[in-house]
Design a protein around this motif. Sequence first.
Motif, short mmCIF file in Angstrom:
data_model
loop_
_atom_site.label_atom_id
_atom_site.label_comp_id
_atom_site.label_asym_id
_atom_site.label_seq_id
_atom_site.Cartn_x
_atom_site.Cartn_y
_atom_site.Cartn_z
N LEU A 36 0.87 4.48 -2.65
CA LEU A 36 1.02 5.95 -2.22
C LEU A 36 2.07 6.70 -2.51
N LEU B 95 -6.24 8.14 0.30
CA LEU B 95 -6.16 7.58 1.51
C LEU B 95 -7.51 7.09 1.94
N ILE C 278 2.84 9.55 0.51
CA ILE C 278 2.52 10.44 -0.72
C ILE C 278 3.26 11.73 -0.89
N THR D 248 0.84 -1.11 -0.11
CA THR D 248 0.08 -0.22 -0.02
C THR D 248 0.88 1.22 -0.02
N ASN D 249 1.90 1.21 0.91
CA ASN D 249 2.79 2.35 0.97
C ASN D 249 3.71 2.62 -0.40
N SER E 189 -3.21 12.72 -5.22
CA SER E 189 -3.02 11.71 -4.64
C SER E 189 -3.71 11.30 -3.20
N GLY F 277 -0.17 7.59 5.63
CA GLY F 277 -0.27 7.69 4.29
C GLY F 277 0.20 8.94 3.52
N VAL G 218 -5.66 0.70 -4.38
CA VAL G 218 -5.36 0.89 -3.09
C VAL G 218 -6.10 0.08 -1.98
N GLU H 161 -7.19 3.64 1.25
CA GLU H 161 -6.36 2.87 2.38
C GLU H 161 -7.05 2.61 3.42
#
Length: 193
Positions: A24, A40, A150, A20-21, A36, A146, A105, A43
Amino acid sequence: MQPLAFALAALVLLATPGPTNTLLWLSGASVGLRRSLPLLIGELGGYLAVIIPAVALLAPFLAAHPQLGLALRLAAACWVLYLAYALWTTDAADSEGAVISVRQVFITTLLNPKALIVALVLLPQTGLAAVSPWIAGFSMLVVIAGSTWISAGAALVQMSKSLPASHLPRRIAAVCLTLFSVGIAGSAIAAMH
């Protein structure tokens, strides 16, 4: 676990590089911070879609059926490997305006083992109503961590403006995702023996 210890453990877990990271970070590098930020939502939705049912129902069920946990890990490994392939094969010139989707995401976070760690290890096992404030605190930490990932991706672009169509961010992300996929699959296979 005390609230401060929980917050620190959750923040370390959320700050740890993972699928996930990586998405991002890549989105921040591809389209910037402002465009972006909607990711979130994906996520947080992915985490809550796992944590809430896990706290309410899953802990006793997984203890009785460990094979289900293994199947979930293998599914996560396949999804992450698919994302790595898609990132690697996308042409930088074609993808300059392309964005990572909220859906990608969400699914990646849904399959991320971090959600189960939060639900089954970090959160008190006292029932859904009692852990609601803990889940609210965790949600704030998700947004903070998050946003940091980003921002790190967006900062990369600012530092390397001379390479606007570079394959580098996508290739780095693809390699990281492949390594995560192998790690997830390896842990599932090792648990079978």
